[in-house]
Design a protein around this motif. Structure first.
Motif, mmCIF file in Angstrom:
data_model
loop_
_atom_site.group_PDB
_atom_site.id
_atom_site.type_symbol
_atom_site.label_atom_id
_atom_site.label_comp_id
_atom_site.label_asym_id
_atom_site.label_seq_id
_atom_site.Cartn_x
_atom_site.Cartn_y
_atom_site.Cartn_z
ATOM 1 N N THR A 124 0.593 -1.082 0.343
ATOM 2 C CA THR A 124 -0.151 -0.191 -0.295
ATOM 3 C C THR A 124 0.520 1.113 -0.115
ATOM 4 O O THR A 124 1.991 1.564 0.375
ATOM 5 N N GLY A 125 -0.012 1.916 -1.151
ATOM 6 C CA GLY A 125 1.163 3.703 -0.396
ATOM 7 C C GLY A 125 2.518 3.381 -1.061
ATOM 8 O O GLY A 125 3.850 4.075 -1.447
ATOM 9 N N ALA A 126 1.896 2.604 -2.375
ATOM 10 C CA ALA A 126 3.196 2.412 -3.840
ATOM 11 C C ALA A 126 3.276 3.484 -5.014
ATOM 12 O O ALA A 126 3.782 2.962 -5.495
ATOM 13 N N SER A 127 2.533 4.646 -5.008
ATOM 14 C CA SER A 127 2.747 4.928 -5.842
ATOM 15 C C SER A 127 3.493 6.219 -6.216
ATOM 16 O O SER A 127 4.348 6.540 -7.450
ATOM 17 N N ALA A 145 -2.352 2.334 -3.897
ATOM 18 C CA ALA A 145 -2.583 3.910 -3.896
ATOM 19 C C ALA A 145 -3.861 4.295 -4.664
ATOM 20 O O ALA A 145 -4.521 3.714 -4.777
ATOM 21 N N ARG A 146 -3.893 5.468 -3.389
ATOM 22 C CA ARG A 146 -5.615 6.494 -4.365
ATOM 23 C C ARG A 146 -5.112 7.364 -5.362
ATOM 24 O O ARG A 146 -6.234 7.257 -6.458
ATOM 25 N N SER A 147 -4.464 7.247 -6.444
ATOM 26 C CA SER A 147 -3.928 7.379 -8.010
ATOM 27 C C SER A 147 -3.407 6.721 -8.392
ATOM 28 O O SER A 147 -2.591 6.199 -8.443
ATOM 29 N N GLY A 148 -4.642 6.321 -9.063
ATOM 30 C CA GLY A 148 -4.719 5.062 -10.208
ATOM 31 C C GLY A 148 -4.173 5.280 -11.137
ATOM 32 O O GLY A 148 -3.149 4.353 -11.985
ATOM 33 N N ASN A 189 10.827 0.937 11.332
ATOM 34 C CA ASN A 189 11.592 2.163 11.506
ATOM 35 C C ASN A 189 12.330 2.749 10.568
ATOM 36 O O ASN A 189 13.836 2.755 11.087
ATOM 37 N N PRO A 190 11.875 3.057 9.666
ATOM 38 C CA PRO A 190 12.992 4.637 8.990
ATOM 39 C C PRO A 190 12.910 5.742 9.542
ATOM 40 O O PRO A 190 12.223 6.347 10.193
ATOM 41 N N GLY A 191 14.747 6.347 9.794
ATOM 42 C CA GLY A 191 14.251 7.814 9.815
ATOM 43 C C GLY A 191 14.142 8.557 8.954
ATOM 44 O O GLY A 191 12.984 8.422 8.538
ATOM 45 N N PHE A 192 14.781 9.125 7.986
ATOM 46 C CA PHE A 192 13.777 10.868 7.538
ATOM 47 C C PHE A 192 14.809 9.655 6.138
ATOM 48 O O PHE A 192 16.313 9.917 5.916
ATOM 49 N N VAL A 193 13.691 10.240 4.836
ATOM 50 C CA VAL A 193 14.548 9.396 3.540
ATOM 51 C C VAL A 193 13.879 10.291 2.859
ATOM 52 O O VAL A 193 11.919 10.988 3.172
ATOM 53 N N ARG A 194 14.725 11.180 1.786
ATOM 54 C CA ARG A 194 14.232 11.962 0.926
ATOM 55 C C ARG A 194 13.245 11.354 -0.027
ATOM 56 O O ARG A 194 13.218 10.439 -1.172
ATOM 57 N N THR A 195 11.062 12.083 0.382
ATOM 58 C CA THR A 195 10.486 11.338 -0.683
ATOM 59 C C THR A 195 9.866 13.042 -0.853
ATOM 60 O O THR A 195 9.857 13.791 -0.039
ATOM 61 N N GLU A 196 8.425 12.527 -1.551
ATOM 62 C CA GLU A 196 7.518 14.185 -1.206
ATOM 63 C C GLU A 196 6.785 14.141 0.137
ATOM 64 O O GLU A 196 6.630 15.444 0.412
ATOM 65 N N GLY A 213 7.597 7.670 -3.520
ATOM 66 C CA GLY A 213 8.468 7.767 -2.106
ATOM 67 C C GLY A 213 9.012 6.017 -1.810
ATOM 68 O O GLY A 213 9.091 5.292 -2.697
ATOM 69 N N ILE A 214 8.607 5.572 -0.594
ATOM 70 C CA ILE A 214 9.467 4.232 -0.008
ATOM 71 C C ILE A 214 8.308 3.351 -0.837
ATOM 72 O O ILE A 214 9.063 1.865 -1.294
ATOM 73 N N GLY A 215 7.658 3.292 -0.833
ATOM 74 C CA GLY A 215 6.898 2.337 -1.839
ATOM 75 C C GLY A 215 6.679 1.793 -3.033
ATOM 76 O O GLY A 215 6.857 1.109 -2.816
#
Ligand code: NAP
Length: 268
Positions: free
Chosen positions: A16-19, A41-44, A188-195, A21-23
């Motif tokens: 889930t949340g694969a549109s 994700a929501r954005s098809g 448990n990630p720390g900070f990752v550069r994503t939207e 970033g990390i997903g």
């Protein structure tokens, strides 16, 4: 008793949340390792682009749009995947959102939104998913929390609370699922550069690039260890902080985050 780690021959992966970033990065890594990955994700439209990016890899990515705040959406997604590809062998419940909260702009709706997506979104996914894995006595669930769930941090009250709840939930699930040969891990990630972090206006120590984060996540999935935490040193330091007496914890976190200076600036 240690649950086995499923492989692509045991069934499909669901993220889930694969549109973005990390997903998204994790979906592409797993497709590269031969998994059939159902990406939600929501954005098809974005999911279709992610699926295209997987062209030529050993596995494939199949878009499965679903809003994790909708129990109907999530149940329909699980039902469709279960009737394909031998069911779900690996579920990475990653969808999440972050809003900066502060005592100066305290907004109950922001808390409710983050609880709905980050915490109840995972619960919504678990309800239709668990019976399949328990009945097969095989499967792997990885829940995306955050080092922000270790203890309370300023400017992210709502977010920290949802991630703390997810860590706690994952611990309970681990104990209950292990007798059924179902592996449960918490990420448990720390900070990752994503939207999600691009919007942050506070310092992000040990900020990790997306590729390195996806590498660490996928490597962690193959290990028996319950927690997948990265970058390792940052996670280690935050855990040491959590174990300190409160007076020292508050002094160090206030200093590192500049929360006192920020309050003084506002007063001026
Ligand atoms: N980046 C970091 O530093 C960091 C650190 C620790 C933990 N995390 C966690 O990692 C996860 C992914 O974050 P990210 O940094 O990769 O952020 P991101 O790029 O913003 O990705 C968030 C993903 O979640 C999806 N999503 C949001 N609301 C949803 C909903 N209601 N239903 C279904 N999907 C939804 C988004 O897709 P749509 O908008 O298309 O639905 C998107 O695919 C989150 O749980 C986050 O808390 C991130």
């Amino acid at each position: 008793m240690r649950p086995e780690t499923p492989t692509p021959k045991d069934g499909a992966a669901w993220i889930t949340g694969a549109s973005s970033g990390i997903g998204k990065a994790t979906a592409l890594r797993l497709a590269g390792e031969g998994w059939t990955v159902f990406a939600s994700a929501r954005s098809g439209d974005k999911l279709i682009d992610v699926a295209r990016e997987a062209d030529g890899l050993d596995g494939e990515i199949l878009p499965m749009p679903a809003d994790v705040t909708s129990q109907d959406d999530v149940r329909a997604a699980v039902d469709r995947i279960e009737s394909n590809h031998g069911g779900i062998a690996l579920a990475i419940l990653n969808a999440g959102t972050f809003t900066m909260d502060s005592v100066n702009q305290f907004d109950a709706d922001s808390f409710k939104r983050q609880i709905d997506v980050n915490y109840l979104g995972v619960i919504n996914c678990l309800q239709p998913l668990l019976p399949h894995l328990l009945q097969r006595r095989r499967g792997h669930i990885a829940i995306m929390a955050s080092v922000a769930g270790y203890s309370g941090l300023p400017l992210s009250m709502g977010y920290c609370a949802t991630k703390a709840a997810l860590i706690n939930l994952s611990e309970s699930l681990f104990l209950e699922c292990r007798p059924y040969n179902v592996k449960v891990q918490v990420i448990n990630p720390g900070f990752v550069r994503t939207e999600l972090t691009d919007r942050n206006r506070f310092p992000m120590p040990f900020l990790m690039e997306l590729d390195a984060a996806a590498d660490a996540l996928v490597a962690g999935l193959k290990r028996p260890r319950f927690e997948i935490a990265f970058p390792r040193f940052f996670a280690f330091m935050l855990k040491r902080l959590r174990a300190m007496p409160y007076w020292l914890y508050f002094a160090l976190v206030a200093r590192a985050t500049g929360v006192n200076k920020r309050a003084k600036r506002r007063e001026r």
